[in-house]
Design an enzyme around this catalytic site. Structure first.
Site, PDB file in Angstrom:
ATOM      1  N   SER A 180       0.890  -1.149   0.407  1.00  0.00           N
ATOM      2  CA  SER A 180       0.545  -0.161  -0.002  1.00  0.00           C
ATOM      3  C   SER A 180       0.610   1.403   0.165  1.00  0.00           C
ATOM      4  O   SER A 180       1.875   1.660  -0.965  1.00  0.00           O
ATOM      5  CB  SER A 180      -1.051  -0.145   1.368  1.00  0.00           C
ATOM      6  OG  SER A 180      -1.901   0.901   1.163  1.00  0.00           O
TER       7      SER A 180
ATOM      8  N   ASP B 179     -10.297  -4.527  -4.401  1.00  0.00           N
ATOM      9  CA  ASP B 179      -8.765  -3.370  -3.787  1.00  0.00           C
ATOM     10  C   ASP B 179      -9.036  -2.178  -5.507  1.00  0.00           C
ATOM     11  O   ASP B 179      -8.783  -1.773  -6.393  1.00  0.00           O
ATOM     12  CB  ASP B 179      -7.427  -3.766  -3.989  1.00  0.00           C
ATOM     13  CG  ASP B 179      -7.201  -2.482  -3.237  1.00  0.00           C
ATOM     14  OD1 ASP B 179      -7.135  -2.072  -2.756  1.00  0.00           O
ATOM     15  OD2 ASP B 179      -5.312  -2.873  -3.275  1.00  0.00           O
TER      16      ASP B 179
ATOM     17  N   HIS C  27      -8.197  -5.435  -0.533  1.00  0.00           N
ATOM     18  CA  HIS C  27      -6.859  -4.694   0.237  1.00  0.00           C
ATOM     19  C   HIS C  27      -6.319  -5.003   1.542  1.00  0.00           C
ATOM     20  O   HIS C  27      -7.143  -5.489   2.354  1.00  0.00           O
ATOM     21  CB  HIS C  27      -7.115  -3.553   0.166  1.00  0.00           C
ATOM     22  CG  HIS C  27      -6.179  -2.263   0.560  1.00  0.00           C
ATOM     23  ND1 HIS C  27      -5.030  -1.795  -0.099  1.00  0.00           N
ATOM     24  CD2 HIS C  27      -5.940  -1.587   1.538  1.00  0.00           C
ATOM     25  CE1 HIS C  27      -4.059  -1.318   0.102  1.00  0.00           C
ATOM     26  NE2 HIS C  27      -4.303  -0.811   1.596  1.00  0.00           N
TER      27      HIS C  27
END
Length: 319
Positions: A160, A256, A286
């Site tokens: 991320s 995601d 995610h």
């Protein structure tokens, strides 16, 4: 395909704690909530050969790092090294939040992993975290003998926001021609602050993804000016020339919000002649690698195989 039942069960638990409204909280409140969620979901940590914390004295200031050595490796053997940057939107996350994932990467890749406690926003806005990430990577390379690692086999990794930092660090290293980064592992990376692609809009507030308001909350804490969004060290997808960057393995998840930018970055790397593998995990969300999902184990296996293939190309078939 539909959401995997394991992902759906996790999202049901997440909804019960109202984490979707984190953008209404102050950063320290959000951090405390994130720490509680991590503590509630972490099981018995995977054993590694050695793990210890130390302070890295870098050109960007002193930083805490956590150093992991894998199981089953004789003492004194110089190992490949991965510099890891945790996710959390530049505002959340720490060494503990990603300890389980890093342990799995350490054993699976049979490498030393150095997890970096880089300075968080908003106390440290861009370019602070990028500069810190680059300085930490240089520190690892410069102190290779002391750390028992081989600087010729150095990779960066992150998930991320940490994937953003890993990508930005490779850009800085290419520009400075040091240190030599041989591989980048980008796990559902955040690569485009324009927030205009399909998945970032369509999935906002759904499937465990943060809302559009929360997207803005994180960005406002990280950047100072609107023009910062177009800086390639904020949005690596906007770097006009991706040639000469290290080979990459990019993980994306079907549900995601960051899916499309990760996949587009892979396409652009390939177009620039960079060896790259992009793998989408269908039915996943995610942050799925941090959860005890069956597909998380598969993805970690794929990621560590890609790292081992870089570290020792003759040991595994090319990915």
């Amino acid at each position: 395909m539909p959401l995997h039942p394991q992902a759906q069960a996790h999202l049901d638990r997440l909804a019960a704690v109202n984490f979707g409204n984190l953008h209404t909280a102050a950063p320290e409140q959000a951090r405390a909530g994130a720490r509680r969620l991590t503590a509630a979901s972490v099981g018995e940590p995977e054993k590694v050969g050695e793990v210890y914390d130390r302070v890295a004295a870098t050109e960007a200031g002193d930083m805490l790092v956590r150093i992991y050595r894998p199981m089953g490796v004789p003492a004194g053997q110089a190992l490949p090294v991965v510099v890891f940057f945790h996710g959390g939107g530049y505002v959340l996350g720490d060494l503990d939040s990603h300890d389980g994932l890093v342990r799995a990467l350490t054993n699976g890749s049979q490498s030393v992993v150095v997890s970096v406690d880089y300075p968080l926003a908003p106390e440290n806005k861009f370019p602070g975290p990028v500069n810190a990430g680059y300085a930490a990577t240089r520190w690892v390379a410069d102190n290779a003998d002391e750390l028992g690692v081989d600087p010729a086999r150095l990779a960066v990794a992150g998930d991320s926001a940490g994937g953003n930092l890993a990508a930005a660090v490779t850009l800085k290293a290419r520009a400075a021609r040091q240190p030599h980064i041989g591989f980048q592992l980008l796990v559902y990376p955040d690569l485009d602050f324009r927030r205009t692609n399909h998945s970032i809009i369509e999935f906002a507030g759904k499937y465990g993804n943060i809302t559009r308001e929360a997207q803005q909350w994180f960005m406002n804490h990280y950047i100072t000016a609107e023009d910062d969004k177009l800086d390639p060290l904020v949005s690596p997808l906007l770097e006009p020339d991706l040639s000469g960057l290290p080979p990459a393995f990019i993980i994306t998840a079907e549900y995601d919000a960051l899916r499309d930018e990760g996949e587009e970055y892979g396409q652009r790397l390939a177009a620039a002649g960079v060896p790259v593998t992009v793998k989408r995990y269908n039915g996943m969300i995610h942050e799925f690698l941090r959860h005890p999902f069956d597909d998380a184990k598969i993805a970690i296996g794929d990621a560590t195989a890609a790292l081992r293939n870089f570290f020792d190309p003759e040991a595994l078939p090319a990915t």
